[in-house]
Write a protein that holds these residues in place. Structure first.
Motif, PDB file in Angstrom:
ATOM      1  N   LEU A   1       0.700  -1.223  -0.382  1.00 40.70           N
ATOM      2  CA  LEU A   1       0.166  -0.234   0.278  1.00 40.70           C
ATOM      3  C   LEU A   1       0.717   1.240  -0.204  1.00 40.70           C
ATOM      4  O   LEU A   1       0.267   2.196  -0.273  1.00 40.70           O
ATOM      5  CB  LEU A   1      -1.137   0.296   1.134  1.00 40.70           C
ATOM      6  N   GLU A   2       2.633   1.280   0.915  1.00 39.65           N
ATOM      7  CA  GLU A   2       2.848   2.484   0.247  1.00 39.65           C
ATOM      8  C   GLU A   2       3.280   2.349  -1.211  1.00 39.65           C
ATOM      9  O   GLU A   2       4.176   3.496  -1.487  1.00 39.65           O
ATOM     10  CB  GLU A   2       3.789   1.880   1.687  1.00 39.65           C
TER      11      GLU A   2
ATOM     12  N   ILE B   1      -2.801   9.965   1.809  1.00 35.42           N
ATOM     13  CA  ILE B   1      -3.338   9.530   0.826  1.00 35.42           C
ATOM     14  C   ILE B   1      -3.835   8.409   1.240  1.00 35.42           C
ATOM     15  O   ILE B   1      -3.010   8.141   2.419  1.00 35.42           O
ATOM     16  CB  ILE B   1      -2.088   9.099   0.472  1.00 35.42           C
ATOM     17  N   VAL B   2      -5.085   8.265   0.231  1.00 36.01           N
ATOM     18  CA  VAL B   2      -5.886   7.003   1.429  1.00 36.01           C
ATOM     19  C   VAL B   2      -5.209   5.701   0.274  1.00 36.01           C
ATOM     20  O   VAL B   2      -6.117   5.630  -0.703  1.00 36.01           O
ATOM     21  CB  VAL B   2      -6.876   7.327   1.610  1.00 36.01           C
ATOM     22  N   SER B   3      -4.518   4.855   0.575  1.00 39.32           N
ATOM     23  CA  SER B   3      -4.792   3.554  -0.839  1.00 39.32           C
ATOM     24  C   SER B   3      -5.573   2.523   0.169  1.00 39.32           C
ATOM     25  O   SER B   3      -5.494   1.972   0.945  1.00 39.32           O
ATOM     26  CB  SER B   3      -2.949   3.272  -0.658  1.00 39.32           C
ATOM     27  N   MET B   4      -6.476   2.190  -0.895  1.00 40.02           N
ATOM     28  CA  MET B   4      -6.935   0.564  -1.358  1.00 40.02           C
ATOM     29  C   MET B   4      -6.525  -0.204  -2.211  1.00 40.02           C
ATOM     30  O   MET B   4      -6.930  -0.160  -3.143  1.00 40.02           O
ATOM     31  CB  MET B   4      -8.729   1.665  -0.971  1.00 40.02           C
TER      32      MET B   4
ATOM     33  N   GLY C   1      -4.806   1.495   3.370  1.00 43.60           N
ATOM     34  CA  GLY C   1      -3.392   2.634   4.481  1.00 43.60           C
ATOM     35  C   GLY C   1      -4.098   3.690   4.356  1.00 43.60           C
ATOM     36  O   GLY C   1      -3.890   4.236   2.866  1.00 43.60           O
ATOM     37  N   VAL C   2      -3.030   4.435   4.993  1.00 42.27           N
ATOM     38  CA  VAL C   2      -3.488   6.390   5.004  1.00 42.27           C
ATOM     39  C   VAL C   2      -1.967   6.286   5.591  1.00 42.27           C
ATOM     40  O   VAL C   2      -1.384   6.291   6.184  1.00 42.27           O
ATOM     41  CB  VAL C   2      -4.254   6.550   6.385  1.00 42.27           C
TER      42      VAL C   2
ATOM     43  N   LYS D   1      -4.930  -2.413   7.705  1.00 39.15           N
ATOM     44  CA  LYS D   1      -5.614  -3.055   8.116  1.00 39.15           C
ATOM     45  C   LYS D   1      -6.841  -3.120   6.898  1.00 39.15           C
ATOM     46  O   LYS D   1      -6.817  -2.767   5.626  1.00 39.15           O
ATOM     47  CB  LYS D   1      -6.537  -2.398   9.041  1.00 39.15           C
ATOM     48  N   ALA D   2      -7.792  -5.068   6.871  1.00 42.66           N
ATOM     49  CA  ALA D   2      -8.499  -4.659   5.838  1.00 42.66           C
ATOM     50  C   ALA D   2      -9.976  -3.947   6.876  1.00 42.66           C
ATOM     51  O   ALA D   2     -10.432  -4.099   8.135  1.00 42.66           O
ATOM     52  CB  ALA D   2      -9.167  -6.520   6.761  1.00 42.66           C
ATOM     53  N   GLU D   3     -10.710  -3.647   6.212  1.00 40.56           N
ATOM     54  CA  GLU D   3     -11.600  -2.925   6.220  1.00 40.56           C
ATOM     55  C   GLU D   3     -12.781  -2.729   6.045  1.00 40.56           C
ATOM     56  O   GLU D   3     -12.647  -2.417   4.747  1.00 40.56           O
ATOM     57  CB  GLU D   3     -10.857  -0.708   6.500  1.00 40.56           C
ATOM     58  N   ILE D   4     -13.545  -2.945   6.545  1.00 43.41           N
ATOM     59  CA  ILE D   4     -15.772  -3.184   5.811  1.00 43.41           C
ATOM     60  C   ILE D   4     -15.827  -1.521   5.596  1.00 43.41           C
ATOM     61  O   ILE D   4     -16.010  -1.205   6.842  1.00 43.41           O
ATOM     62  CB  ILE D   4     -16.328  -3.954   7.100  1.00 43.41           C
ATOM     63  N   ILE D   5     -15.997  -1.325   4.286  1.00 48.17           N
ATOM     64  CA  ILE D   5     -16.077   0.461   4.389  1.00 48.17           C
ATOM     65  C   ILE D   5     -17.613   0.762   4.582  1.00 48.17           C
ATOM     66  O   ILE D   5     -18.934  -0.366   4.047  1.00 48.17           O
ATOM     67  CB  ILE D   5     -16.295   0.586   2.499  1.00 48.17           C
TER      68      ILE D   5
END
Length: 223
Positions: free
Chosen positions: A98-99, A112-115, A126-127, A139-143
């Motif tokens: 993600l970086e 910057i928000v990488s998804m 990652g932010v 992290k794994a995020e449920i949107i």
């Protein structure tokens, strides 16, 4: 001189580059609907070395995108990287996927928000600051509508996971970059050289990809 072979296979993009210090000198990549990394990766490695008129023996290190991302893609990339490092007796560098993706955007303010897509309404996220420093742990995020609600600053959303979020994350501070879908080995040179200079090497024997989620095997309902 620090010649580093960079391998990125965490998504649908099979990407390989060769960097001299932090400058990319050769690149070969292709993003397909299906995963063809097993067929393409070693061909691409040979191609970038040929572009630079170099051989495997000239390499000083191999850098690999460590995840999170596709389970199969990560296994292919990491296995190739470890095999080369072991055979050539050179160090292994691991970079956060993600970086790597975040490096494709340059901003003056905000984040910057990488998804990356993790199926259904879940993403690997990652932010990062404008200087690419991690603001939140990957992290794994449920949107849902509360995702990233604590931020009032401009948020630059990138990656193939962002595509399914536009109907949910509609704040005026959300700025989407639909042209940026996948991480690329083109952005790995600077990150790899920083780790190379500071001897941040991985144990070739024991290094494993950063899956973040357990692999789930699905079977056909016909069986």
């Amino acid at each position: 001189m620090a010649l580093i072979l960079n391998i990125e296979t965490a998504t649908k993009n099979c990407s390989v580059s060769l960097s001299n210090k932090n400058e990319i000198v050769a690149l070969k990549e292709i993003a397909t609907q299906g995963f063809a990394h097993a067929e393409n990766l070693h061909v691409f490695i040979a191609d970038v070395l040929e572009q630079a008129n170099l051989s495997l023996a000239d390499l000083d290190a191999v850098a690999v995108s460590q995840g999170p991302g596709s389970y199969t893609g990560l296994r292919i990339g990491v296995s190739a990287a470890k095999g080369l490092c072991y055979a050539l007796g050179i160090p292994l560098l691991a970079l956060d996927t993600l970086e790597i993706l975040a490096q494709q955007v340059q901003i003056e303010s905000g984040y910057i928000v990488s998804m990356l897509d993790a199926r259904r309404m879940e993403v690997f996220m990652g932010v990062y600051s404008s200087n690419y420093d991690a603001v939140e742990s990957v992290k794994a995020e449920i949107i849902d509508e509360n995702t990233l609600a604590s931020y009032s600053e401009p948020l630059h959303i990138i990656g193939d996971g962002a595509l399914k979020c536009q109907e949910i994350l509609k704040g005026s501070n959300f700025i989407y970059h639909p042209e940026i879908l996948y991480p690329s080995a083109q952005q790995m040179g600077v990150l790899a050289y920083k780790k190379f200079e500071t001897n941040q090497f991985e144990d070739v024997a024991y290094f494993e990809p950063y899956y973040l989620k357990d692999f789930v095997l699905t079977t056909s309902p016909k069986k």
